[in-house]
Design a protein around this motif. Structure first.
Motif, short mmCIF file in Angstrom:
data_model
loop_
_atom_site.label_atom_id
_atom_site.label_comp_id
_atom_site.label_asym_id
_atom_site.label_seq_id
_atom_site.Cartn_x
_atom_site.Cartn_y
_atom_site.Cartn_z
N PHE A 1 0.84 -1.20 0.00
CA PHE A 1 0.00 0.00 0.00
C PHE A 1 0.87 1.24 0.00
N ASP A 2 0.31 2.32 -0.48
CA ASP A 2 0.85 3.64 -0.16
C ASP A 2 -0.32 4.57 0.10
N VAL A 3 -0.14 5.44 1.07
CA VAL A 3 -1.21 6.33 1.48
C VAL A 3 -0.63 7.73 1.64
N ASP A 4 -1.28 8.68 1.00
CA ASP A 4 -0.89 10.08 1.05
C ASP A 4 -1.74 10.76 2.11
N ILE A 5 -1.10 11.37 3.14
CA ILE A 5 -1.84 11.90 4.29
C ILE A 5 -1.34 13.31 4.64
N PRO A 6 -2.16 14.11 5.30
CA PRO A 6 -1.72 15.44 5.74
C PRO A 6 -0.57 15.34 6.74
N LEU A 7 0.20 16.41 6.84
CA LEU A 7 1.40 16.42 7.67
C LEU A 7 1.13 16.09 9.14
N ASP A 8 0.03 16.65 9.68
CA ASP A 8 -0.19 16.51 11.12
C ASP A 8 -0.83 15.19 11.52
N THR A 9 -1.04 14.28 10.56
CA THR A 9 -1.75 13.03 10.88
C THR A 9 -0.84 11.81 10.90
N LEU A 10 0.46 12.00 10.68
CA LEU A 10 1.37 10.86 10.57
C LEU A 10 1.35 9.95 11.80
N PRO A 11 1.48 10.46 13.02
CA PRO A 11 1.50 9.55 14.18
C PRO A 11 0.22 8.72 14.29
N ALA A 12 -0.93 9.36 14.13
CA ALA A 12 -2.19 8.63 14.27
C ALA A 12 -2.34 7.57 13.19
N VAL A 13 -1.94 7.88 11.95
CA VAL A 13 -2.08 6.94 10.85
C VAL A 13 -1.15 5.75 11.02
N THR A 14 0.11 5.99 11.34
CA THR A 14 1.04 4.88 11.49
C THR A 14 0.65 3.99 12.67
N SER A 15 0.11 4.57 13.74
CA SER A 15 -0.35 3.75 14.87
C SER A 15 -1.53 2.88 14.46
N CYS A 16 -2.44 3.46 13.70
CA CYS A 16 -3.61 2.71 13.22
C CYS A 16 -3.18 1.55 12.33
N LEU A 17 -2.27 1.83 11.39
CA LEU A 17 -1.82 0.79 10.47
C LEU A 17 -1.08 -0.32 11.20
N ALA A 18 -0.25 0.05 12.18
CA ALA A 18 0.46 -0.96 12.96
C ALA A 18 -0.51 -1.86 13.72
N ALA A 19 -1.58 -1.26 14.25
CA ALA A 19 -2.58 -2.04 14.97
C ALA A 19 -3.30 -3.01 14.06
N LEU A 20 -3.36 -2.70 12.77
CA LEU A 20 -4.01 -3.57 11.79
C LEU A 20 -3.05 -4.62 11.22
N GLU B 1 8.38 2.55 4.41
CA GLU B 1 8.97 3.81 3.98
C GLU B 1 8.03 4.96 4.31
N THR B 2 8.60 6.05 4.76
CA THR B 2 7.85 7.29 4.97
C THR B 2 8.62 8.40 4.28
N ALA B 3 7.96 9.06 3.31
CA ALA B 3 8.65 10.07 2.51
C ALA B 3 7.79 11.32 2.42
N GLY B 4 8.43 12.41 1.99
CA GLY B 4 7.70 13.67 1.80
C GLY B 4 8.01 14.63 2.93
N SER C 1 4.35 19.00 1.87
CA SER C 1 2.92 19.32 1.95
C SER C 1 2.11 18.15 2.48
N SER C 2 2.71 16.94 2.43
CA SER C 2 2.03 15.75 2.92
C SER C 2 3.07 14.66 3.13
N TRP C 3 2.64 13.58 3.77
CA TRP C 3 3.49 12.40 3.95
C TRP C 3 2.99 11.29 3.04
N LEU C 4 3.94 10.53 2.48
CA LEU C 4 3.60 9.33 1.72
C LEU C 4 4.12 8.14 2.51
N VAL C 5 3.20 7.31 2.98
CA VAL C 5 3.56 6.14 3.80
C VAL C 5 3.38 4.89 2.95
#
Length: 666
Positions: free
Chosen positions: A584-603, A609-612, A615-619
Motif C-alpha cells: 500500500f501507499d497512502v498520502d496523508i496530511p502532515l499533522d496526521t502521521l502519528p495517528a495513521v502509522t499507529s492505526c496501520l500498525a494495529a491492523l 517507507e515514509t517520505a515527503g 505538503s504531505s506524507w507518503l507512507v
C-alpha cells in the motif's frame, strides 16, 4: 452534435469507460451515444433507463455490476464502448474488459477529484501501456476544481498531461468547455510542444533550437505518444449537459489507434483467436457470449474450440458450433436476421450463441490449442470466502442454490462456486457489496433467498518439508483403511507460485489407466483442504508405490485411500499457513502521521517507507489483505477525509500457528 449515419466503416475502436464509482461514467456513455445519434433520447442512472445498465439490480441500485457494450459511428470509425463497473468489489469484471481494449477513457469527477480506485485503474492501464484519455466530468457542479485538480492528477495519476479544452464558469450550471484551437492559439501549441518534449528528445531539440514543429507535426506526435501510453490528453466537460463531449469524441477518433484497418476479412489460413469477456443468460437459459476477435474470421455455423484454465492449472477444451452471430455495431445485422456471408473480423466484437459450455474468460484458438492473442491483465484475486445456504430448508433447496451460483460463476469465474460436504456452497468475494449483489441476484433471477455466513480471509498452506506415507494391501486382505489398493505418496515443497505438480516414480503400466486417473484427480481434490483447513499449494506430490488386486480393486478404492495417505504425508511434512497481503501507499496530511502509522500498525501493517514532509506524507508498506477494508474505513476520520489510499496484491506472508484459523472480516 455528431449526426447519425451509416458509413462505410474502415476502422474499429474498442474503448473502455472506467472510473471510480459515481464519477459519472455510465452517464458519459449515455451522452456519447446520444451525441453521435446512436440513441434519440437520453437515459438516466437515477431513472434506471440507461442503455448499458440493463439488469434489474443495476437499475434498482444505480450502479454498474456487469460490463455492457454499446456502439456508435463517427465518420468511417466504429467505436464499441464497454461500460465497466466502478465499485472496487467488481474489479474482476474490469479485468476481463481490459484484455480486449484498444484504449480507455478514465473518468474523474471535477468535485471529488482523484479517488482511491481511480489510482488502481490508472496504474494498471499505464502498466499495460494502453492509450488513456482522461475526461474530467461534472464541471458544472458546485465545488468543481480546475488547475489544482490537474496538479493532483499529475502528482497522483500521470505526470504527462495535455489539457485539450478550456473551461469557463467552472463550478456553475452555465459552465462550458471549448476545445483549444490548433491554428488560432499559439499558446496552446507551445503547451503541447512542451508536454510532448518531456518524453521525446528529438522533439525537445526542435523546441529549444528550432525549427519549431508545425501544427501537423504536433498533431502527429501527440497521436503517437497517446497511442504509446506516454502522454494523456485531458478533456473537461459535463455528461449531464453535454459540454465538452463533442471534443472528447473528436479526440477518440483522432488520437487513439484503431484496432482494424480495411474492410475485407483476413486470409482464411489465419486461425481465429479471441477472448470471451462477458456472458448473458436469457430467461430460457440460452447463453450469449461476447467475444473480441484478435485474428482470423468467424461466421455462423462455424465450429470453434475454446480453452479455459482451471484453478488447478490444467487446461480444459470444449468445442461447439456457432448458431447465430451478431456483429456489434453492424447496421441491420442481428441474431434473428443473420447475413451468413458476413464475417466477424479481427478487431470486432461479436455476440455469439450456440456454445453451451462457454464461460467468461474462455479463449478461442485453433484445434491444436495454439493461442497467441493478448493476455488479460491481473488485478488481485478475491481474498474473501463465504458459505451460502438456502433460507428454505426444503428438500432440493441446497441443490437449486448451488446450481444458481454455478450459473452465476459462468458470468464471473472468480467467485469459484464449489459444493461443501455439509451441503453449503462456498464462493469467493472481493467485498461485502458484491455479497449484497449476489444475494439480490439470487432473489431476482432465481427466486432463491440465501443466507451468507460472515466473510473470511482466504489463506493458503505450503509444506514445511518433505515426507512420505504409504498403505498397502495384504495378500488376501485390504489395506488397514479397508481399501483394496496400495498407495504411497511423497510430498515436497517447491518454489513460490509454482502451483501443484503430480509425478510418478512407479511405472505407468503398473496400474490400469483408470486407477492412475483416480489417484491424480483425488490428489488435486484433497489438496483443496490442508491440515489447517486451507488449500495446499506450491508442492510436488509423487506416487511412490502402487498395487491392486485384479478382480477386487476398483477406482473407488484408490479414490478412498489416496486422501488418507496424502493427509499422513502432509502431517509428517508439516504445513505453514500464509495470509494474502497488499502493498500500500497512502498520502496523508502532515499533522496526521502519528495517528495513521499507529492505526496501520494495529491492523498488522509493516511500515516500510515514509517520505515527503513538504505538503504531505507518503507512507508505504505491506498489510494483510483482510485488513485493507478496515484501513480504508478508519483513515478518513484520522486524516480530515484527505487520505489517498492505494493498494494492490503483494504476495503473502506466514502467520503464526494460532492464527491459522479462518479470520473474519467483521
Amino acid at each position: 452534435m455528431h449526426t447519425k449515419h451509416t458509413p462505410n466503416i474502415k476502422h474499429t475502436l474498442n474503448i473502455g469507460i472506467l472510473a471510480h464509482v459515481d464519477a459519472g461514467k455510465t452517464s458519459l456513455t449515455e451522452r456519447l451515444l446520444f451525441e453521435t445519434g446512436a440513441i434519440d433520447r437520453l437515459g438516466s442512472v437515477d431513472a434506471g433507463d440507461t442503455q448499458t445498465d440493463t439488469g434489474a439490480i443495476e437499475r434498482q441500485r444505480g450502479i454498474t455490476v456487469r460490463s455492457a457494450v454499446a456502439s456508435f459511428a463517427v465518420g468511417t470509425t466504429q467505436i464499441n464502448l464497454i461500460d465497466t463497473p466502478g465499485h472496487a468489489d467488481f474489479v474482476a469484471e474490469v479485468e476481463r474488459v481490459l484484455g480486449v481494449l484498444d484504449g480507455a477513457v478514465l473518468v474523474l469527477s471535477a468535485v471529488e477529484g482523484v479517488q482511491a480506485h481511480t489510482r488502481v485503474l490508472m496504474r494498471t492501464l499505464r502498466e499495460l501501456r494502453l492509450p488513456v484519455v482522461l475526461f474530467v466530468n461534472k464541471i458544472d457542479r458546485r465545488g468543481a476544481r480546475g488547475d489544482d485538480l490537474l496538479a493532483d492528477v499529475r502528482r497522483k495519476l500521470a505526470p504527462h498531461l495535455v489539457p485539450m479544452t478550456a473551461v469557463r464558469d467552472l463550478g456553475t450550471p452555465s459552465a462550458s468547455a471549448l476545445p483549444y484551437a490548433w491554428d488560432a492559439d499559439p499558446a496552446f501549441r507551445d503547451r503541447v510542444a512542451e508536454a510532448l518534449a518531456e518524453t521525446d528528445d528529438a522533439l525537445l531539440a526542435r523546441v529549444v533550437d528550432g525549427p519549431f514543429p508545425s501544427v501537423d507535426e504536433l498533431r502527429t506526435a501527440l497521436a503517437e505518444q497517446v497511442s504509446a501510453g506516454r502522454v494523456h490528453p485531458v478533456y473537461c466537460g459535463s455528461a449531464r449537459s453535454g459540454q465538452g463531449v463533442s471534443a472528447l469524441i473528436d479526440g477518440l477518433t483522432d488520437l487513439l489507434p484503431p484496432a482494424l484497418t480495411g474492410n475485407g476479412p483476413e486470409p482464411a489460413a489465419t486461425p481465429p483467436q479471441g477472448t470471451v469477456f462477458a456472458v448473458e443468460h436469457a430467461a430460457s437459459g440460452k447463453k450469449t457470449a461476447y467475444l473480441r476477435l484478435f485474428s482470423g474470421t468467424l461466421a455462423a455455423r462455424q465450429r470453434v474450440t475454446l480453452h479455459r484454465n482451471r484453478p488447478d492449472g490444467t487446461r480444459l477444451a470444449h468445442t461447439g458450433q456457432i448458431t447465430s452471430l451478431h456483429i456489434v455495431g453492424r447496421p441491420g445485422n442481428n441474431a434473428n436476421s443473420l447475413d451468413a456471408t458476413r464475417h466477424l473480423t479481427a478487431g470486432e466484437i461479436g455476440k455469439i450463441t450456440g456454445l453451451a459450455e462457454v464461460r467468461v474468460g474462455d479463449r478461442l484458438s485453433d484445434p491444436a490449442g495454439r493461442d497467441d492473442g493478448p493476455r488479460p491483465p491481473h488485478f488481485r484475486a478475491p481474498t474473501l470466502r463465504t458459505l451460502v445456504r438456502p433460507r428454505d430448508a426444503a428438500p432440493g433447496a441446497a441443490s437449486r442454490l448451488h446450481a444458481a451460483l454455478q450459473r452465476l460463476a459462468e458470468q464471473d469465474p472468480f467467485i469459484h462456486a464449489s459444493a461443501e460436504p455439509d451441503g453449503a456452497t462456498s464462493v469467493l468475494l472481493y467485498g461485502e457489496v458484491q455479497k449484497e449483489i449476489l444475494a439480490a441476484t439470487l432473489v431476482n433471477d432465481f427466486g432463491i433467498e440465501a443466507v451468507f455466513e460472515p466473510s473470511r480471509t482466504v489463506c493458503l498452506e505450503r509444506p514445511r518439508g518433505t515426507a512420505e506415507a504409504h498403505e498397502e494391501i495384504g495378500r488376501r486382505a485390504p489395506s488397514p483403511s479397508g481399501f483394496w489398493a496400495t498407495v504411497g505418496l511423497r510430498v515436497e515443497p517447491t518454489a513460490r507460485n509454482a502451483g501443484i505438480a503430480f509425478r510418478y516414480e512407479t511405472e505407468l503400466g503398473a496400474l490400469p489407466h483408470a486407477f492412475h486417473v483416480a489417484i491424480e484427480e483425488t490428489v488435486h481434490t484433497a489438496l483443496r483442504t490442508g491440515p489447517h483447513g486451507w488449500a495446499v499449494t506450491d508442492c510436488t506430490v509423487t506416487l511412490t508405490r502402487s498395487g491392486f488386486v485384479g478382480p477386487l480393486s476398483t477406482a473407488g478404492d484408490f479414490r478412498g485411500l489416496t486422501p488418507v495417505v496424502l493427509a499422513r504425508a502432509l502431517a509428517h511434512a508439516g504445513t505453514r499457513v500464509y495470509e494474502p497481503c497488499h502493498a500500500f501507499d497512502v498520502d496523508i496530511p502532515l499533522d496526521t502521521l502519528p495517528a495513521v502509522t499507529s492505526c496501520l500498525a494495529a491492523l498488522g501493517a509493516t511500515i516500510e517507507e515514509t517520505a515527503g514532509g513538504m505538503s504531505s506524507w507518503l507512507v508505504k508498506g505491506v498489510i494483510p489483505a483482510g485488513r485493507v477494508r478496515a484501513a480504508e474505513l478508519r483513515l478518513p476520520a484520522l486524516t480530515h477525509g484527505e487520505a489517498l489510499w492505494w493498494s494492490r496484491p503483494s504476495g503473502d506472508r506466514p502467520i503464526g500457528q494460532a492464527a491459522g484459523a479462518p479470520r473474519s472480516t467483521e
